[in-house]
Each structure stands twice: as C-alpha cells, then as structure tokens.
Design a protein around this motif. Structure first.
Motif, PDB file in Angstrom:
ATOM      1  N   LEU A   1     -13.862   2.195  18.497  1.00 38.57           N
ATOM      2  CA  LEU A   1     -14.914   2.648  19.063  1.00 38.57           C
ATOM      3  C   LEU A   1     -16.595   1.928  18.634  1.00 38.57           C
ATOM      4  O   LEU A   1     -16.209   1.097  17.663  1.00 38.57           O
ATOM      5  CB  LEU A   1     -15.257   3.963  17.848  1.00 38.57           C
ATOM      6  CG  LEU A   1     -16.212   4.954  18.180  1.00 38.57           C
ATOM      7  CD1 LEU A   1     -16.064   5.877  19.543  1.00 38.57           C
ATOM      8  CD2 LEU A   1     -16.574   5.788  17.145  1.00 38.57           C
TER       9      LEU A   1
ATOM     10  N   ARG B   1       0.974  -1.225   0.018  1.00 44.17           N
ATOM     11  CA  ARG B   1      -0.085   0.009   0.088  1.00 44.17           C
ATOM     12  C   ARG B   1       0.832   1.201   0.025  1.00 44.17           C
ATOM     13  O   ARG B   1       1.480   1.561   0.817  1.00 44.17           O
ATOM     14  CB  ARG B   1      -0.893   0.158   1.288  1.00 44.17           C
ATOM     15  CG  ARG B   1      -1.986   1.115   1.138  1.00 44.17           C
ATOM     16  CD  ARG B   1      -3.008   0.919   2.339  1.00 44.17           C
ATOM     17  NE  ARG B   1      -3.772   2.171   2.263  1.00 44.17           N
ATOM     18  CZ  ARG B   1      -4.661   2.276   3.483  1.00 44.17           C
ATOM     19  NH1 ARG B   1      -4.970   1.506   4.255  1.00 44.17           N
ATOM     20  NH2 ARG B   1      -5.750   3.420   3.256  1.00 44.17           N
TER      21      ARG B   1
ATOM     22  N   GLY C   1      -4.610   9.758  -7.552  1.00 46.42           N
ATOM     23  CA  GLY C   1      -4.020   9.599  -6.392  1.00 46.42           C
ATOM     24  C   GLY C   1      -4.129  10.811  -5.582  1.00 46.42           C
ATOM     25  O   GLY C   1      -3.078  11.304  -5.088  1.00 46.42           O
TER      26      GLY C   1
ATOM     27  N   ALA D   1      -5.575  10.530  -0.274  1.00 46.67           N
ATOM     28  CA  ALA D   1      -4.591  10.769   1.076  1.00 46.67           C
ATOM     29  C   ALA D   1      -4.308  12.254   1.098  1.00 46.67           C
ATOM     30  O   ALA D   1      -4.300  12.809   2.364  1.00 46.67           O
ATOM     31  CB  ALA D   1      -3.364   9.963   1.208  1.00 46.67           C
TER      32      ALA D   1
ATOM     33  N   ALA E   1       0.925   8.386  -3.550  1.00 48.58           N
ATOM     34  CA  ALA E   1       1.669   9.412  -4.126  1.00 48.58           C
ATOM     35  C   ALA E   1       1.485  10.731  -3.245  1.00 48.58           C
ATOM     36  O   ALA E   1       0.090  11.340  -3.055  1.00 48.58           O
ATOM     37  CB  ALA E   1       0.975   9.766  -5.468  1.00 48.58           C
TER      38      ALA E   1
ATOM     39  N   ASP F   1     -11.029   9.942   4.547  1.00 49.38           N
ATOM     40  CA  ASP F   1     -12.132   9.299   3.995  1.00 49.38           C
ATOM     41  C   ASP F   1     -13.462   9.288   4.569  1.00 49.38           C
ATOM     42  O   ASP F   1     -14.819   8.812   3.948  1.00 49.38           O
ATOM     43  CB  ASP F   1     -11.639   7.673   3.620  1.00 49.38           C
ATOM     44  CG  ASP F   1     -10.855   7.682   2.338  1.00 49.38           C
ATOM     45  OD1 ASP F   1     -10.374   8.743   1.886  1.00 49.38           O
ATOM     46  OD2 ASP F   1     -10.517   6.694   2.011  1.00 49.38           O
TER      47      ASP F   1
END
Ligand SMILES: Cc1cc2nc3c(=O)[nH]c(=O)nc-3n(C[C@H](O)[C@H](O)[C@H](O)COP(=O)(O)OP(=O)(O)OC[C@H]3O[C@@H](n4cnc5c(N)ncnc54)[C@H](O)[C@@H]3O)c2cc1C
Length: 411
Positions: A142, A54, A305, A308, A57, A295
């Motif tokens: 959680l 994983r 990419g 993130a 970029a 996310d």
C-alpha cells in the motif's frame, strides 16, 4: 486498474492473515469480495528444517481462533511445542526450581497452557485457508489511501487501485493505513532491545516457559518442538551491543549466568536478531470505513508474549462485528458497527499494555523494599492455589470477555 471489494485488508502478518481467513469463512460476505494485500509472504520450511527464529506463544484462546479460521488443521503439529507450565522468578530469588512462581496447566485440569509456534507457519496456514475459501490474495505494498462517505480507495505500488467499503489496517506498528485514516498513536520507548535467538540447553526444557526478571530487563526461554529453546532477552539498549557482538560461547555463558544455571550450560545455535522495544496505542481503533487490528492498533512489551494473541482476538472480534452487520444487510464499513468492534477490544488491550508496563518497571527492582515485596508477592502467589489458578487462566487467554470465536470449553 481498479478492482472493487467489500473489504480490503492491508498486511499479511498474523493478525491480517487470520482476519482474512475468518472473514472469508464467517462474515456472511462472498469470499471473492474480500482482498488481502500482502507485501511479502513467509516461505515454507522443510519438515526437518530447524525452528524458525521468530516464534510466538499462542494461548488456548488463540488456538480456538486459529481453529475457527481453518488454519490449525493445516499446521504441522509435530512442529508445535505444547507448554505445560510457567516458571517466573526474580533476580534476588534462588533458581526457579526452589523459589519464585510456578503455575501448571494440571492445576486447572488442562493438558497445557498453550503452544510455542513458528510465526511464518501460522501466517502461511491462515493464507492457505483464505485462498482455499476463495478470497483474493493480492501481492503488493500500500502506498496511500483516500476515504470518503461512499468508500475507500487504496493505491498500491504497481499502480493498482483497490476500491472497498472497509479498509482493515493490519500493517503493523508503523501502519500507513492508520496514518491515512488520520488516527494518532501514543508511543512509549522502553529504551530496551529484545535479543532473539535459538539455543540448546544442557538440561531439558521440560515443556516449561521460563522467565527471569533482571534489573536490566526480563529474559524468557520458550520451549521448542525439537528440544531447543527460543530466547527473548529484553535488555537496556546501552548493554545490548556487547551482547550482540560477543562470540557465541560468551553469549551462552552470559545466558547461563543470567538464568542462575537453572537449565545448565547454554549453546547458541542460531544467529541473533534484535528489535527495539516500544509500546504504542492508537487513539482510536476505527474511523469511517477503517478498522485497525493487531500491532497497527497496539504494540505491547513482549515480556508476557501476548502481542500476537491480542491481534488474533481483534481479528475474531472484527469478524463478528462484520458478520452482525452483514446479517442485518448493513454496510461493513459503517462507523456504528465498527465502534462496536472497538468497544469490545480497546479496553482489554489497554489493560494488558498497562499491566506489561507495570511488570516491566516493577520487576526491574534489584534491591530494597520493591525487590523484597516482589519476592514476597511471588512466593505468596505460589502458595495460593486460587491465585495460581488466576495466573494460569491469564496464560490460557481465557480470562475476561472473549469474542465468541475464541470461546470454547477447553480440553
Ligand atoms: C521479540 C518479540 C517477541 C514476541 N513474542 C511474542 C509471543 O511469544 N507471543 C505473542 O503473542 N506475541 C509476541 N510478540 C508480539 C508479536 O510478534 C506481534 O504482536 C505480532 O507479530 C503482530 O502481528 P501483526 O500481524 O499485527 O503485525 P506484523 O507481524 O508486523 O505484520 C504486519 C504485516 O504488514 C505488512 N505491511 C506493512 N506495511 C505494509 C504496506 N504498506 N502494504 C502492505 N503490507 C504491509 C508487513 O510486511 C507485515 O507482513 C513478540 C514481539 C517481539 C518484538
């Protein structure tokens, strides 16, 4: 047992771990009053271990955020690969060396466009920074959360209850925090899977990120520090089982054909993994005493990419909003302050999501006027120095309004 904090962050993926480290260092709140609830932590890799499967970029703007949270200095820089250019081409054009679009960091006087980095290494560096700053790392999942005017109570699997003034949901696409806060999300299923693997190519990757748009979905080759490449092959879900089941040699041949042979013969050197591709957008990023980042707030198609990177910018913008409140001695869970965070990030993220969906549909055309227009468009952009600079700035992550923590002069 009940423990009290100012801020509790749920989820130690990249967005949550980075937000925790930023808040502990820049928000003007005592670090021990900040809790990071981590369901799991990535293990450390040996210096000579093969690259993690994983990888992400990381734009230059994200590099700046990771420097601000003191994570960058903790990375093994020998395991990062700086990429200097991107080559993008379409099914109907010749291999990338002859046609399509190529934009280069050198066109804008930069040494590179960003870095291909291992996701686990980035998360570990952020968590180490958070711990060293004095933040409280709590291992657990959680299972529920209740909000009222005075604060939030979050329940964990081991029966522990966390009380806080602000709960940050960084718990990924299926966010329980989002659900507990009553925030709905619009989702879209691309009916594609992303196949991820590490490969070696006969020809050197030349520190270039390669992307070919095929009618069945985009295929990306991201250059890695040891000369191998990480591939992300987004493919219609009906075609994916065969690509996942065929043997390694056949898979390599399929990749070579799909790239038009631009990198020569391809050899698979890792297991293949696959992820269903969906986009999602929370209807709001905030509610009373709750903020969503990464996310948990938005999932976009991985073709450029950027997922993130958007999460890291969310973390920076939230940290700045909380720092502003704490400088005024305001409550870090106050909705007025949280709305400021949402305003700075939501439109930016929605525009990126819309652009990814348009690219995904538009570049899927394999014949007819749409394909002709795309090819003409790519070569027109390729011949315009101004347009190429615009694309290069997008890749650097420096286009549009950025949080202060992500702004810096480059090079
Ligand atoms: C194939 C593929 C390739 C990609 N490539 C790139 C790229 O090159 N560049 C890029 O910028 N983006 C890329 N992305 C997107 C990027 O990987 C994601 O956007 C990013 O990892 C999301 O980070 P996150 O921290 O928000 O969520 P996640 O990484 O999903 O982390 C969420 C964390 O929350 C934890 N969690 C969940 N529920 C709970 C709970 N109840 N209690 C406690 N913890 C919980 C999880 O264990 C996890 O650690 C790619 C995505 C895919 C699918």
């Amino acid at each position: 047992m009940r423990t009290g904090h100012d801020i509790a962050i749920v989820g130690a993926g990249l967005a949550g771990a980075c937000a925790a480290a930023l808040l502990a260092r820049h928000a003007g709140i005592e670090p021990q009053r900040i809790a990071l609830l981590a369901g799991e932590l990535p293990g450390a890799s040996a210096p000579d271990a093969p690259p993690e499967r994983r990888v992400v970029a990381i734009s230059r703007a994200s590099e700046r955020v990771l420097r601000a949270c003191d994570a960058w200095a903790r990375l093994d820089l020998a395991r990062l690969c700086a990429y200097e250019r991107m080559r993008v081409w379409h099914l109907s054009t010749a291999p990338a060396s002859e046609a399509g679009l190529c934009f280069d960091a050198a066109d804008i006087g930069e040494p590179n466009l960003g870095f291909i980095a291992e996701n686990g290494a980035l998360v570990r560096a952020c968590i180490d920074s958070f711990r060293d700053a004095g933040g409280s790392l709590i291992m657990g999942q959680l299972v529920g959360a209740g909000f009222d005017a005075g604060g939030v109570r979050a329940q964990c699997t081991d029966g522990r209850e966390l009380a806080a003034r602000l709960l940050v949901g960084a718990d990924g696409a299926h966010s329980l925090v989002r659900e507990c806060a009553g925030i709905a999300a619009r989702t879209h299923d691309y009916r594609q899977l992303a196949i991820v693997a590490t490969v070696r190519s006969e020809r050197a990757h030349q520190n270039t990120a390669w992307q070919r748009f095929l009618p069945t979905g985009p295929l990306a080759f991201l250059p890695l520090f040891d000369g191998s490449c990480s591939i992300v092959w987004s493919i219609d879900e009906a075609l994916a089982p065969e690509l996942l089941a065929c043997d390694g040699a056949q898979f390599g041949e399929r990749l070579q054909a799909a790239t038009g042979g631009v990198l020569g013969a391809i050899r698979l050197v890792s297991e293949r993994a696959s992820f269903p591709l969906r986009s999602s957008a929370a209807q709001s990023y905030v509610a009373s005493r709750c903020a969503l980042i990464g996310d948990a707030a938005h999932v976009i198609h991985p073709l450029a990419g950027q997922g993130a990177n958007l999460g890291l910018l969310d973390a920076a913008a939230l940290c700045e909003a909380v720092a502003g409140a704490s400088a005024q001695r305001e409550d870090p869970g106050a909705l007025r302050m949280l709305r400021g965070y949402e305003q700075r990030r939501r439109t930016h993220n929605l525009v990126m999501d819309a652009a990814m969906s348009a690219f995904q549909v538009g570049f899927g055309a394999d014949f007819g006027p749409a394909a002709w227009l795309l090819d003409r468009g790519l070569s027109l952009v390729n011949r315009s120095a101004t347009l190429k600079r615009v694309f290069a700035r997008q890749a650097l992550g420096t286009a549009g309004e950025l949080p202060r923590l992500a702004r810096a002069r480059l090079t």
